[in-house]
Design a protein around this motif. Sequence first.
Motif, short mmCIF file in Angstrom:
data_model
loop_
_atom_site.label_atom_id
_atom_site.label_comp_id
_atom_site.label_asym_id
_atom_site.label_seq_id
_atom_site.Cartn_x
_atom_site.Cartn_y
_atom_site.Cartn_z
N ASN A 108 -2.94 -7.49 -12.02
CA ASN A 108 -1.61 -7.40 -12.61
C ASN A 108 -0.76 -8.51 -12.04
OD1 ASN A 108 1.35 -5.90 -12.80
ND2 ASN A 108 -0.04 -5.30 -14.43
N GLY A 109 0.23 -8.95 -12.84
CA GLY A 109 1.03 -10.10 -12.41
C GLY A 109 0.17 -11.34 -12.49
N TYR B 295 3.44 -4.27 -18.06
CA TYR B 295 4.16 -3.50 -17.04
C TYR B 295 3.95 -4.11 -15.66
CZ TYR B 295 4.50 0.32 -20.49
OH TYR B 295 4.76 1.08 -21.59
N ASP B 296 4.93 -3.92 -14.80
CA ASP B 296 4.91 -4.51 -13.47
C ASP B 296 4.23 -3.56 -12.48
OD1 ASP B 296 5.34 -5.92 -11.19
OD2 ASP B 296 7.49 -6.23 -11.50
N LEU B 297 2.90 -3.59 -12.47
CA LEU B 297 2.17 -2.78 -11.49
C LEU B 297 2.17 -3.45 -10.12
CD1 LEU B 297 -0.94 -1.61 -13.58
CD2 LEU B 297 1.39 -0.72 -13.54
N ASN C 13 14.82 -8.32 -9.09
CA ASN C 13 15.20 -8.68 -7.72
C ASN C 13 16.68 -8.41 -7.44
OD1 ASN C 13 13.31 -11.33 -8.79
ND2 ASN C 13 12.50 -9.95 -7.24
N ASN D 152 4.77 -2.67 2.04
CA ASN D 152 6.01 -3.37 1.65
C ASN D 152 6.87 -3.67 2.87
OD1 ASN D 152 7.95 -4.53 -0.05
ND2 ASN D 152 9.01 -2.58 -0.35
N LEU E 101 6.73 5.74 -4.10
CA LEU E 101 6.29 4.68 -4.99
C LEU E 101 7.50 3.99 -5.62
CD1 LEU E 101 3.28 6.42 -6.84
CD2 LEU E 101 3.19 4.82 -4.90
N GLN F 136 -2.19 -0.17 -17.22
CA GLN F 136 -0.78 -0.16 -17.63
C GLN F 136 -0.49 1.02 -18.55
OE1 GLN F 136 0.62 -4.07 -18.96
NE2 GLN F 136 -0.93 -5.05 -17.69
N ALA G 65 12.72 -8.17 -0.46
CA ALA G 65 11.64 -7.51 0.27
C ALA G 65 10.31 -8.17 -0.05
CB ALA G 65 11.59 -6.04 -0.11
N THR H 199 4.38 -14.65 -21.28
CA THR H 199 5.84 -14.59 -21.39
C THR H 199 6.50 -14.56 -20.02
OG1 THR H 199 7.73 -13.28 -22.19
CG2 THR H 199 5.67 -12.09 -21.88
N LYS I 114 4.84 -4.28 -8.48
CA LYS I 114 5.84 -3.54 -7.70
C LYS I 114 5.27 -2.18 -7.29
CE LYS I 114 9.25 -6.57 -8.29
NZ LYS I 114 8.38 -7.56 -8.95
N LEU I 115 4.55 -1.57 -8.22
CA LEU I 115 4.00 -0.24 -7.94
C LEU I 115 3.03 -0.30 -6.75
CD1 LEU I 115 4.03 2.65 -9.07
CD2 LEU I 115 2.01 2.06 -10.43
N VAL J 271 6.82 -11.69 -17.24
CA VAL J 271 7.19 -10.33 -17.69
C VAL J 271 6.15 -9.81 -18.67
CG1 VAL J 271 9.65 -10.60 -17.27
CG2 VAL J 271 8.74 -11.27 -19.49
N VAL K 112 8.74 -0.38 -11.62
CA VAL K 112 7.89 -0.21 -12.80
C VAL K 112 8.73 -0.04 -14.06
CG1 VAL K 112 6.08 1.17 -13.85
CG2 VAL K 112 6.11 0.86 -11.39
N LEU L 218 -3.01 4.21 -4.38
CA LEU L 218 -3.34 4.00 -5.79
C LEU L 218 -4.56 3.10 -5.96
CD1 LEU L 218 0.25 3.38 -7.24
CD2 LEU L 218 -1.04 5.53 -7.20
N GLY M 164 3.95 -1.20 -1.28
CA GLY M 164 4.50 0.02 -0.71
C GLY M 164 3.80 1.28 -1.17
N SER M 165 2.62 1.17 -1.79
CA SER M 165 1.90 2.36 -2.21
C SER M 165 0.89 2.80 -1.16
CB SER M 165 1.20 2.14 -3.56
OG SER M 165 0.20 1.15 -3.42
N ARG N 252 8.06 -6.90 -1.76
CA ARG N 252 7.80 -6.66 -3.19
C ARG N 252 8.46 -7.70 -4.08
NH1 ARG N 252 12.46 -5.19 -6.50
NH2 ARG N 252 11.78 -3.14 -7.21
N ASP N 253 9.57 -8.29 -3.62
CA ASP N 253 10.25 -9.31 -4.41
C ASP N 253 9.52 -10.65 -4.37
OD1 ASP N 253 12.71 -7.88 -5.32
OD2 ASP N 253 12.93 -7.60 -3.17
#
Lengths: 362, 477
Positions: free
Chosen positions: A135-136, A146-148, B173, A104, B200, B447, A115, B422, A150-151, A143, B205, A159, A154-155, A117-118
């Motif tokens: 993901n994404g 889940y937002d993996l 953001n 990140n 993390l 997830q 950043a 979505t 972002k996870l 949306v 999340v 992971l 910076g991991s 991540r954004d």
Amino acid sequence: MMTPQTEDQVVEAISDASGPLRVRGCGTRGVVSAGADLSTRALSGITLYEPGALTLVVRAGTPLAEVETALADEGQRLAFEPTDHRRLLGTSGTPTIGGVVAANVSGPRRISAGACRDHLLGVRFVDGAGRVVKNGGRVMKNVTGYDLVKLMAGSFGTLGVLTEVSLKVLPKPERVATLSTQRGTVEDAVEALSQGLGSPFDVTGAAAWPEAGGWRMALRVEGFADSVAYRAGRLSDGLGLAPIDDPWADLRDVVALADCAAVVRVSVRPGHAAQVLAAVDAEVVQLDWGGGLIWLGGPDGAALLRAAQAACARLGGHASGVKGDFGEVPRRQPEAPPIAAITQGLRAKFDPRGILNPGAMG
Amino acid sequence: MHMPAPDARVMDRKAELARRLRAVLPEAAVIDDIAETRAYECDGLSAYKCPPLLAVLPGSTQEVSAVLAICHEMGVPVVPRGSGTSLAGGAMPTADSVVLGVSRLTQVLEVDLADRLIRVQAGRTNLSVTAAVEGDGFFYAPDPSSQLACAIAGNVAMNSGGAHCLKYGVTTNNLLGVTVVLMDGTVVELGGGHLDAAGLDLLGVVCGSEGQLGVVTEATLRILAKPEGARPVLIGFDSNAVAGACVSDIIKAGVLPVAIEFMDRPCITACEAFAKAGYPDCEALLIIEVEGAEAEIDHQLALIGEIARRHDPVELREARDADQAARIWLGRKSAFGAMGQINDYMCLDGTIPVSALPHVLDRIGELSARFGLEVANVFHAGDGNMHPLILFDANTPGQLETCEAMGDEILKLCVEVGGCLTGEHGVGMEKRDLMGVQFSPVDLEAQMDVKDIFDPRWLLNPAKVFPLEAAASHRAA
């Protein structure tokens, strides 16, 4: 060193691993871990680039320079301005886009543009169990689930091994101006940065550093030429600033601290910068992000990091050891027990054997 | 919509649950009267309704923690609720659940203009966050169209967007930190006034996890200085494809408008009939807004005008003053109201790559003919977030079902061209069973692994986001 050329080969390398893997692009970011080297450098190339949609999809091992050149050809860039760590850390090799995402990494423009991540729209990765996960996606508004994404940003590869990332890109400005003045104290310098950032004039860089007689502060504005002239004028009038040569490449790469034996990186509220500096004994200092990002350099890494982490424990924020010997001091700010428990739980899910970059996140 | 059978063991213990909740909350904050719990039976997706077992309105993080600890111990599902404006059924209860409303948590806890942040309790409405700082020249950027009513808690849960995210991004953001209470009552601070996580990115999340990982009670938000001014231009084209090409060319030229809104002919016609904004008679309309000082606005609008003229617009109307600006926005802002006047409608929310716009509009036209229902398209063209409105008559038997089937086809089309189900409304109940279109079983497993860690018993906001059969083994574990 393992250098898989396809995602399937990454799956194979992870599934076949009998011990820890040191996950990396080309290892320019000084990530501390142990094990057999697994590099994504052969997973290279731009998969899709749509300048009109501001989106880029790229394999993780693609050199950052290749990405930046392709974007520059269309008058665009990565707005989060990733730091090149090679001079600061004395590393060599080719920074990769996967490394940027895994760490990140964001430079001075993080304060306005966000950043890494954004700007990260989507990821594909292979986790420690050999699962291929996406993901994404490649659209800006998403949306779904889940937002993996972002996870993963910076991991540090703990992971999963990133194989492909999608990024939002932005136009390069026509003109850049840097405006500066000297202030007596760090409090005065941060106050001036805050005034710039709190103005309607779209400041995209806000840094300060000590010099003979006080603190030098600098603000950056970017955009169309007329607009830059107007905003630079308003800021200069308001804060008593004058133009200086562009310092942002050196600020981004933290060149001022390249000769320090130990380097510590601190993220706090800008308003707490002066208190952090009062609590540590640093030889070289650089403030970025309006005072919220503090780079500390000195000879004794353990003392510097211990003092910085103690200040952050009191004020909020975090301090990490970036370069040097930190002895018994953990390289990352210790987390509150419930957060540490969640982190451990997530790692156990995504890397049940604990083989991905052990030690990279402390 | 298939729902899991209510847990009889929970239903049977309603009286005990109410008594224990009253021991930790003020009397009026526990709602167990059947007539009163009906107020919480649905959210903005009112086609689906189910009164909860109970509703609670805690007044502090500590009270939220106490409620969750009790529900956790008794195995009672909890449905967190902001202001109940979700269009996806994100706050729809199950019969065996406790609705946890944050409507009493409305205080501003801190404003720091120098550090450009505000800390609020999460029940505060989106617009009243801006109201707390606009006197000082600041604003909170994410602006979902429900911003007058919607709560920050819901914004964080759904990672809400708005019309201006091309420039300012969405909730994630602009979110610096949260206080979140886990299902077992543990209070956790993620982030704060500083930028980026030490470890993390758990804040990233939790944002957008639809209330399934924890209950957000406080949020630290980034505030920005208000631009000196903003002005729109309206451009009409005689085809969707040309309008799409114009958007792409504007972005390629390095102009980053704060909003680019697209309307197609059915939408223009309906808005015009309703609001009489004086829109031109054309196939596609763009409303593009830019910000800055007067001279900057002039410069950007000139550039946009120059690019637009290369695409032979049938009309190009620059707002000269606030009145003209308001007229340009009038039709767009009344689009949903206009549609509601002439028909029942279902509003979709898929996102597509901007480049796929003409193709997608053609295909939606084909689907419209096939299903026999009209569609009007409103579209955040800068970021690819589409809002097709399918018009139907709820009183004609079978039309709702036809409309839903057609909606599913449009969302599948969004995924097929590289987009998603979505863009800003969330999955909730509404798109739960379509998740397999966008994600592989492994993608969904990853997830759900996250859910397992934050909420091992799967008590928070049940039956949302993940298809029930895909989640069955996690819920039973």
